[in-house]
Design a protein around this motif. Structure first.
Motif, mmCIF file in Angstrom:
data_model
loop_
_atom_site.group_PDB
_atom_site.id
_atom_site.type_symbol
_atom_site.label_atom_id
_atom_site.label_comp_id
_atom_site.label_asym_id
_atom_site.label_seq_id
_atom_site.Cartn_x
_atom_site.Cartn_y
_atom_site.Cartn_z
ATOM 1 N N TYR A 1 -1.770 -1.093 27.156
ATOM 2 C CA TYR A 1 -0.883 -1.763 26.587
ATOM 3 C C TYR A 1 0.665 -1.732 27.114
ATOM 4 O O TYR A 1 1.010 -0.434 27.791
ATOM 5 N N ALA A 2 1.400 -2.786 26.702
ATOM 6 C CA ALA A 2 2.824 -2.533 27.104
ATOM 7 C C ALA A 2 3.280 -1.412 25.998
ATOM 8 O O ALA A 2 2.915 -1.367 24.819
ATOM 9 N N ASP A 3 4.210 -0.742 26.596
ATOM 10 C CA ASP A 3 4.844 0.485 25.758
ATOM 11 C C ASP A 3 5.439 -0.177 24.405
ATOM 12 O O ASP A 3 5.489 0.665 23.425
ATOM 13 N N SER A 4 5.954 -1.228 24.713
ATOM 14 C CA SER A 4 6.583 -1.926 23.398
ATOM 15 C C SER A 4 5.674 -2.274 22.097
ATOM 16 O O SER A 4 6.012 -2.628 21.086
ATOM 17 N N VAL A 5 4.446 -2.225 22.574
ATOM 18 C CA VAL A 5 3.186 -2.840 21.486
ATOM 19 C C VAL A 5 2.384 -1.571 21.111
ATOM 20 O O VAL A 5 1.546 -1.622 20.395
ATOM 21 N N LYS A 6 2.443 -0.545 21.774
ATOM 22 C CA LYS A 6 1.544 0.578 21.481
ATOM 23 C C LYS A 6 1.470 1.073 20.173
ATOM 24 O O LYS A 6 2.419 1.241 19.650
ATOM 25 N N GLY A 7 0.478 1.416 19.656
ATOM 26 C CA GLY A 7 0.345 1.785 18.318
ATOM 27 C C GLY A 7 0.583 0.855 17.250
ATOM 28 O O GLY A 7 0.185 1.010 16.099
#
Length: 115
Positions: A59-65
């Motif tokens: 995942y892109a860091d901006s959407v993780k979680g």
């Protein structure tokens, strides 16, 4: 060849959820990877999430979680579950599949997150 058709986009308030679907014209089990990308106005297309043939996910860091990519092999469909949406998630979202070394793209679906 692989034809991809996205659906599920729309307008949602910040904090809400959407689930995008990508229906493929052939078995997704034959593809090396499937992914979701997005492109906001005036910006380059960027990777959001990718899933491999052995179901490894990145995942892109901006959407993780917040976002989850998944596959339903019998339905030849890839999903992107998007939770806790933010206005900066607003973009056209594209489904992508890599098959025999070639990349195939859907037509895109608009996601708009209002503040």
């Amino acid at each position: 060849q692989v034809q991809l058709v996205e659906s599920g986009g729309g307008l949602v308030q910040a904090g809400g959820s959407l689930r995008l679907s990508c229906a493929a014209s052939r078995s997704i089990d034959s593809c090396n990877t499937e992914g979701w990308y997005r492109q906001a106005p005036g910006k380059q297309r960027e990777l959001v999430a990718v899933i491999t043939s052995v179901s490894d996910r990145n995942y892109a860091d901006s959407v993780k979680g917040r976002f989850t990519i998944s596959r339903d092999i019998p339905k030849n469909t890839v999903y992107l579950q998007m939770n806790s949406l933010k206005p900066e998630d607003t973009a056209v979202y594209y489904c992508q599949a890599r098959f025999l070394g070639n990349d195939y793209w859907g037509q895109g679906t608009q996601v708009t997150v209002s503040s």
